[in-house]
Design a protein around this motif. Structure first.
Motif, mmCIF file in Angstrom:
data_model
loop_
_atom_site.group_PDB
_atom_site.id
_atom_site.type_symbol
_atom_site.label_atom_id
_atom_site.label_comp_id
_atom_site.label_asym_id
_atom_site.label_seq_id
_atom_site.Cartn_x
_atom_site.Cartn_y
_atom_site.Cartn_z
ATOM 1 N N LEU A 32 74.191 72.757 12.983
ATOM 2 C CA LEU A 32 73.734 71.606 13.758
ATOM 3 C C LEU A 32 73.110 70.548 12.864
ATOM 4 O O LEU A 32 72.379 70.853 11.925
ATOM 5 C CB LEU A 32 72.704 72.043 14.800
ATOM 6 N N THR A 33 73.375 69.304 13.179
ATOM 7 C CA THR A 33 72.761 68.186 12.465
ATOM 8 C C THR A 33 71.362 67.939 13.030
ATOM 9 O O THR A 33 71.008 68.449 14.097
ATOM 10 C CB THR A 33 73.586 66.902 12.626
ATOM 11 N N ALA A 34 70.596 67.109 12.337
ATOM 12 C CA ALA A 34 69.259 66.765 12.809
ATOM 13 C C ALA A 34 69.331 66.072 14.168
ATOM 14 O O ALA A 34 68.515 66.341 15.054
ATOM 15 C CB ALA A 34 68.551 65.887 11.786
ATOM 16 N N ASP A 35 70.306 65.201 14.353
ATOM 17 C CA ASP A 35 70.458 64.529 15.648
ATOM 18 C C ASP A 35 70.798 65.521 16.754
ATOM 19 O O ASP A 35 70.323 65.384 17.889
ATOM 20 C CB ASP A 35 71.534 63.438 15.573
ATOM 21 N N GLN A 36 71.601 66.515 16.454
ATOM 22 C CA GLN A 36 71.933 67.541 17.443
ATOM 23 C C GLN A 36 70.709 68.401 17.776
ATOM 24 O O GLN A 36 70.505 68.778 18.930
ATOM 25 C CB GLN A 36 73.083 68.408 16.944
ATOM 26 N N LEU A 37 69.888 68.695 16.772
ATOM 27 C CA LEU A 37 68.660 69.441 17.007
ATOM 28 C C LEU A 37 67.710 68.648 17.890
ATOM 29 O O LEU A 37 67.091 69.181 18.807
ATOM 30 C CB LEU A 37 67.975 69.797 15.687
ATOM 31 N N LYS A 38 67.621 67.351 17.619
ATOM 32 C CA LYS A 38 66.781 66.484 18.442
ATOM 33 C C LYS A 38 67.285 66.483 19.887
ATOM 34 O O LYS A 38 66.501 66.575 20.831
ATOM 35 C CB LYS A 38 66.760 65.066 17.885
ATOM 36 N N ALA A 39 68.591 66.397 20.054
ATOM 37 C CA ALA A 39 69.172 66.412 21.398
ATOM 38 C C ALA A 39 68.861 67.721 22.120
ATOM 39 O O ALA A 39 68.579 67.719 23.327
ATOM 40 C CB ALA A 39 70.681 66.176 21.325
ATOM 41 N N LEU A 40 68.894 68.835 21.406
ATOM 42 C CA LEU A 40 68.531 70.120 22.001
ATOM 43 C C LEU A 40 67.068 70.114 22.441
ATOM 44 O O LEU A 40 66.740 70.578 23.539
ATOM 45 C CB LEU A 40 68.758 71.271 21.020
ATOM 46 N N ALA A 41 66.192 69.603 21.588
ATOM 47 C CA ALA A 41 64.770 69.554 21.928
ATOM 48 C C ALA A 41 64.538 68.686 23.159
ATOM 49 O O ALA A 41 63.797 69.068 24.071
ATOM 50 C CB ALA A 41 63.957 69.037 20.743
ATOM 51 N N VAL A 42 65.194 67.538 23.213
ATOM 52 C CA VAL A 42 65.060 66.648 24.368
ATOM 53 C C VAL A 42 65.575 67.341 25.632
ATOM 54 O O VAL A 42 64.947 67.266 26.694
ATOM 55 C CB VAL A 42 65.791 65.309 24.109
ATOM 56 N N ALA A 43 66.691 68.035 25.526
ATOM 57 C CA ALA A 43 67.248 68.751 26.679
ATOM 58 C C ALA A 43 66.309 69.870 27.135
ATOM 59 O O ALA A 43 66.131 70.089 28.339
ATOM 60 C CB ALA A 43 68.621 69.330 26.327
ATOM 61 N N GLY A 44 65.697 70.567 26.192
ATOM 62 C CA GLY A 44 64.751 71.624 26.540
ATOM 63 C C GLY A 44 63.515 71.077 27.233
ATOM 64 O O GLY A 44 63.018 71.663 28.193
ATOM 65 N N ILE A 45 63.032 69.941 26.756
ATOM 66 C CA ILE A 45 61.885 69.296 27.401
ATOM 67 C C ILE A 45 62.261 68.847 28.803
ATOM 68 O O ILE A 45 61.488 69.006 29.746
ATOM 69 C CB ILE A 45 61.357 68.130 26.549
#
Length: 100
Positions: A15-28
């Motif tokens: 996963l890229t940093a942007d994909q990790l950020k998207a996962l975090a946003v989705a989890g929130i």
């Protein structure tokens, strides 16, 4: 916690940093910010209690702490993967590769 709540894909290391950020946003979005903080605090408290109990007595009864950790994370591997991914995301934010 937020990354875990979103559901970590099988090939998480790619996963890229942007994909990790998207996962975090989705989890929130899934748990709500208060839910993320609550589960994080609960997980940390269980880990601290486990460490405190076993520091001087390796035979201490830690079933409650292990049950809490298992309920929140599912497995030790899930917890470690989510923590590793969160560290990668934090490092990318600090380097300016992704905005918070």
């Amino acid at each position: 916690m937020a990354i875990h709540a979103a559901g970590v894909p099988a090939k998480a290391n790619a996963l890229t940093a942007d994909q990790l950020k998207a996962l975090a946003v989705a989890g929130i979005a899934r748990l709500g910010l208060a839910g993320v903080y609550r589960l994080d605090a609960e997980s940390r408290a269980a880990n601290v209690a486990y460490c405190d109990k076993t520091r001087y007595d390796r035979s201490a009864d830690v079933r409650a702490e292990l049950a809490t950790t298992r309920r929140i994370w599912g497995s030790d591997r899930n917890e470690q993967t989510a923590v590793n991914l969160a560290c990668r995301l934090l490092a990318a934010i600090r380097r300016g590769e992704v905005t918070p």
